[in-house]
Write a protein that holds these residues in place. Structure first.
Motif, PDB file in Angstrom:
ATOM      1  N   SER A 123       0.936  -1.400  -0.142  1.00 32.16           N
ATOM      2  CA  SER A 123      -0.112  -0.218  -0.110  1.00 32.16           C
ATOM      3  C   SER A 123       1.052   1.275  -0.024  1.00 32.16           C
ATOM      4  O   SER A 123       2.068   1.088   0.319  1.00 32.16           O
ATOM      5  CB  SER A 123      -0.998   0.048   1.153  1.00 32.16           C
ATOM      6  OG  SER A 123      -0.062   0.272   2.306  1.00 32.16           O
ATOM      7  N   ARG A 125       0.934   3.499   2.273  1.00 29.87           N
ATOM      8  CA  ARG A 125       1.164   3.627   3.572  1.00 29.87           C
ATOM      9  C   ARG A 125       2.615   2.926   3.825  1.00 29.87           C
ATOM     10  O   ARG A 125       3.452   3.417   4.317  1.00 29.87           O
ATOM     11  CB  ARG A 125       0.262   3.290   4.444  1.00 29.87           C
ATOM     12  CG  ARG A 125       0.931   3.511   5.971  1.00 29.87           C
ATOM     13  CD  ARG A 125      -0.416   2.743   6.947  1.00 29.87           C
ATOM     14  NE  ARG A 125      -1.096   1.808   6.739  1.00 29.87           N
ATOM     15  CZ  ARG A 125      -0.664   0.687   6.725  1.00 29.87           C
ATOM     16  NH1 ARG A 125       0.441   0.343   7.332  1.00 29.87           N
ATOM     17  NH2 ARG A 125      -1.484  -0.473   6.139  1.00 29.87           N
ATOM     18  N   GLU A 126       2.423   1.381   3.418  1.00 26.94           N
ATOM     19  CA  GLU A 126       3.452   0.804   3.617  1.00 26.94           C
ATOM     20  C   GLU A 126       4.714   1.002   2.664  1.00 26.94           C
ATOM     21  O   GLU A 126       5.937   1.009   3.339  1.00 26.94           O
ATOM     22  CB  GLU A 126       3.054  -0.729   3.003  1.00 26.94           C
ATOM     23  CG  GLU A 126       2.323  -1.496   4.249  1.00 26.94           C
ATOM     24  CD  GLU A 126       1.445  -2.598   3.506  1.00 26.94           C
ATOM     25  OE1 GLU A 126       1.147  -3.431   4.427  1.00 26.94           O
ATOM     26  OE2 GLU A 126       1.230  -2.763   2.256  1.00 26.94           O
ATOM     27  N   ALA A 129       6.388   3.950   4.633  1.00 21.47           N
ATOM     28  CA  ALA A 129       6.925   3.375   5.627  1.00 21.47           C
ATOM     29  C   ALA A 129       8.312   2.516   5.725  1.00 21.47           C
ATOM     30  O   ALA A 129       8.854   2.253   6.721  1.00 21.47           O
ATOM     31  CB  ALA A 129       5.913   2.637   6.507  1.00 21.47           C
ATOM     32  N   PRO A 138      10.173   0.960  12.874  1.00 21.55           N
ATOM     33  CA  PRO A 138       8.837   1.078  12.197  1.00 21.55           C
ATOM     34  C   PRO A 138       7.763   2.166  12.871  1.00 21.55           C
ATOM     35  O   PRO A 138       7.905   2.140  13.927  1.00 21.55           O
ATOM     36  CB  PRO A 138       8.451  -0.372  12.240  1.00 21.55           C
ATOM     37  CG  PRO A 138       9.069  -0.927  13.426  1.00 21.55           C
ATOM     38  CD  PRO A 138      10.545  -0.193  13.483  1.00 21.55           C
ATOM     39  N   ASP A 139       7.252   2.928  12.014  1.00 22.62           N
ATOM     40  CA  ASP A 139       6.459   3.945  12.746  1.00 22.62           C
ATOM     41  C   ASP A 139       5.180   4.332  11.723  1.00 22.62           C
ATOM     42  O   ASP A 139       5.578   5.200  10.759  1.00 22.62           O
ATOM     43  CB  ASP A 139       7.145   5.140  12.876  1.00 22.62           C
ATOM     44  CG  ASP A 139       6.471   6.150  13.956  1.00 22.62           C
ATOM     45  OD1 ASP A 139       5.148   5.972  13.698  1.00 22.62           O
ATOM     46  OD2 ASP A 139       7.140   6.919  14.394  1.00 22.62           O
ATOM     47  N   ASP A 140       4.178   3.711  11.799  1.00 20.99           N
ATOM     48  CA  ASP A 140       2.947   3.849  10.738  1.00 20.99           C
ATOM     49  C   ASP A 140       2.408   5.333  11.019  1.00 20.99           C
ATOM     50  O   ASP A 140       2.049   5.904  10.251  1.00 20.99           O
ATOM     51  CB  ASP A 140       1.974   2.975  11.075  1.00 20.99           C
ATOM     52  CG  ASP A 140       2.148   1.772   9.787  1.00 20.99           C
ATOM     53  OD1 ASP A 140       3.072   1.993   9.154  1.00 20.99           O
ATOM     54  OD2 ASP A 140       1.424   0.837  10.213  1.00 20.99           O
ATOM     55  N   ALA A 143       4.574   7.641   8.958  1.00 17.80           N
ATOM     56  CA  ALA A 143       4.107   7.302   7.254  1.00 17.80           C
ATOM     57  C   ALA A 143       3.015   8.034   7.238  1.00 17.80           C
ATOM     58  O   ALA A 143       2.686   8.838   6.017  1.00 17.80           O
ATOM     59  CB  ALA A 143       3.989   5.895   7.262  1.00 17.80           C
ATOM     60  N   LEU A 144       1.789   7.829   7.888  1.00 14.67           N
ATOM     61  CA  LEU A 144       0.560   8.546   7.504  1.00 14.67           C
ATOM     62  C   LEU A 144       0.742   9.959   7.969  1.00 14.67           C
ATOM     63  O   LEU A 144       0.259  10.753   6.932  1.00 14.67           O
ATOM     64  CB  LEU A 144      -0.265   8.001   8.773  1.00 14.67           C
ATOM     65  CG  LEU A 144      -0.873   6.616   8.527  1.00 14.67           C
ATOM     66  CD1 LEU A 144      -1.692   6.204   9.616  1.00 14.67           C
ATOM     67  CD2 LEU A 144      -1.613   6.744   7.172  1.00 14.67           C
ATOM     68  N   ALA A 156      -3.843   6.380   1.762  1.00 17.99           N
ATOM     69  CA  ALA A 156      -2.801   5.603   2.396  1.00 17.99           C
ATOM     70  C   ALA A 156      -3.000   4.068   2.021  1.00 17.99           C
ATOM     71  O   ALA A 156      -2.147   3.281   1.970  1.00 17.99           O
ATOM     72  CB  ALA A 156      -2.886   5.798   3.952  1.00 17.99           C
ATOM     73  N   GLU A 157      -4.126   3.456   2.082  1.00 17.86           N
ATOM     74  CA  GLU A 157      -4.434   1.939   1.743  1.00 17.86           C
ATOM     75  C   GLU A 157      -4.777   1.476   0.215  1.00 17.86           C
ATOM     76  O   GLU A 157      -4.656   0.543   0.232  1.00 17.86           O
ATOM     77  CB  GLU A 157      -5.846   1.496   2.766  1.00 17.86           C
ATOM     78  CG  GLU A 157      -5.554   2.188   4.305  1.00 17.86           C
ATOM     79  CD  GLU A 157      -4.126   1.603   4.589  1.00 17.86           C
ATOM     80  OE1 GLU A 157      -3.649   0.334   4.441  1.00 17.86           O
ATOM     81  OE2 GLU A 157      -3.585   2.374   5.469  1.00 17.86           O
ATOM     82  N   ARG A 175       7.885   9.334   1.298  1.00 16.55           N
ATOM     83  CA  ARG A 175       8.905   8.111   1.480  1.00 16.55           C
ATOM     84  C   ARG A 175      10.263   8.691   1.539  1.00 16.55           C
ATOM     85  O   ARG A 175      10.902   8.426   2.551  1.00 16.55           O
ATOM     86  CB  ARG A 175       9.051   7.001   0.153  1.00 16.55           C
ATOM     87  CG  ARG A 175       9.821   6.007   0.808  1.00 16.55           C
ATOM     88  CD  ARG A 175       9.716   5.027  -0.437  1.00 16.55           C
ATOM     89  NE  ARG A 175      10.156   5.354  -1.390  1.00 16.55           N
ATOM     90  CZ  ARG A 175      10.358   4.787  -2.568  1.00 16.55           C
ATOM     91  NH1 ARG A 175       9.896   3.525  -2.584  1.00 16.55           N
ATOM     92  NH2 ARG A 175      10.877   5.184  -3.847  1.00 16.55           N
TER      93      ARG A 175
END
Ligand code: ADP
Ligand code: MG
Length: 278
Positions: A123, A125-126, A129, A138-140, A143-144, A156-157, A175
């Motif tokens: 996604s 978001r991924e 991230a 890691p920190d969603d 990213a959001l 995001a999705e 990113r």
């Protein structure tokens, strides 16, 4: 040596740049091939020296094959100069151990390339991230927040394929920024975009400089894109052929048309140039 306009909140006090420039290239040469290959070495970059202060925005310009991408790769630590030195935040890249260079690239430098390298199965978001994941942080949420900053919180999705070219480019920028790098290197990030979308992407890079004090090195052959920079530098056959402060499109076009002539410095600038609108 360079006369970047300082941000007002930095003031004119001595020591405003005590922490040193963000990026220094000193006589950087990159040649390909050797006499062993049966021919003379091709010099892609020829003794280029360039200093970019923190909070500076430089456009690297020149015709195709003039060495822009080579300069960017050497400056970003993705390629090694044949001779000369590159310093990012004072660190001489050639003196770093491989693991240190990897860490510097991961933590202190951001890249935006024309070929976006978004992972299609992840996604949006991924994708944003991912650098945090690679850095073991890691920190969603971050990213959001990064996606919100580029106006894409609501996508995001989605997977990248569902986004437009300009939206994907903004994902790539989010990113590149998510690790809060000191220097962002962008190679023709707007080449495949329509003018309005390109403007949005460039405005975003400008904001990163103005609002967050980051440093941007933008490779472009587009005089309109160069207007967003504080300074344009011109490459011609691997050599630094000139510089232009507060570039406006007309002066940049003139400079590109006469690459042998050193463009005038500190011209009046156009009141409607993006740099003037900030
Ligand atoms: P630009 O980005 O301005 O179009 P490049 O930096 O990509 O220019 O290339 C500069 C010169 O170096 C060109 O002559 C190109 O052919 C040469 N060059 C770039 N990469 C390589 C390589 N990997 N091997 C051999 N020559 C290269
Ligand atoms: Mg290139």
């Amino acid at each position: 040596m360079f006369g970047f306009r300082r941000r007002r909140d930095r003031g004119e006090a001595a020591g405003a740049y005590d922490s040193g420039p963000a990026l220094v290239l000193d006589a950087v040469t990159r040649s390909y091939g050797t006499a062993r290959d049966g021919g003379a070495a091709a010099v892609a970059l020829d003794a280029v020296s360039l200093t970019v202060p923190r909070g500076g925005f430089v456009a690297v310009m020149g015709s195709s094959g003039s060495g822009k991408s080579t300069l960017l790769r050497c400056a970003a630590g993705l390629d090694r100069p044949t001779s000369g030195t590159v310093r990012i935040g004072g660190a001489d890249l050639a003196r770093l151990k491989p693991a240190e260079l990897t860490r510097l690239r991961r933590d202190r430098v951001g890249f935006v390339f024309q070929s976006l390298n978004l992972v299609p199965s992840l996604s949006v978001r991924e994708n944003v991230a991912l650098p945090l994941l690679l850095a073991d942080t890691p920190d969603d949420g971050r990213a959001l927040a990064g996606l919100a900053a580029v106006g894409l919180a609501d996508r995001a999705e989605d997977v990248p394929a569902r986004l437009s070219g300009g939206q994907r480019q903004r994902v790539a920028i989010a990113r590149a920024l998510v690790t809060e790098p000191e220097v962002i290197f962008a190679d023709e990030p707007t080449a495949a975009l329509d003018p309005a979308t390109a403007d949005g992407v460039l405005a975003l890079l400008r904001r990163v400089v103005d609002d967050h004090g980051r440093t941007v090195v933008l490779v472009t052959h587009d005089p309109v894109a160069a207007q967003w920079a504080d300074r344009a530098v011109f490459l011609d056959a691997g050599r630094l052929a000139g510089t232009l402060d507060r570039p406006d499109a007309a002066s940049v076009r003139a400079a590109l048309g006469a690459p042998d002539r050193r463009p005038a410095h500190a011209h009046a600038g156009s009141p409607v140039s993006p740099a003037g609108r900030r």
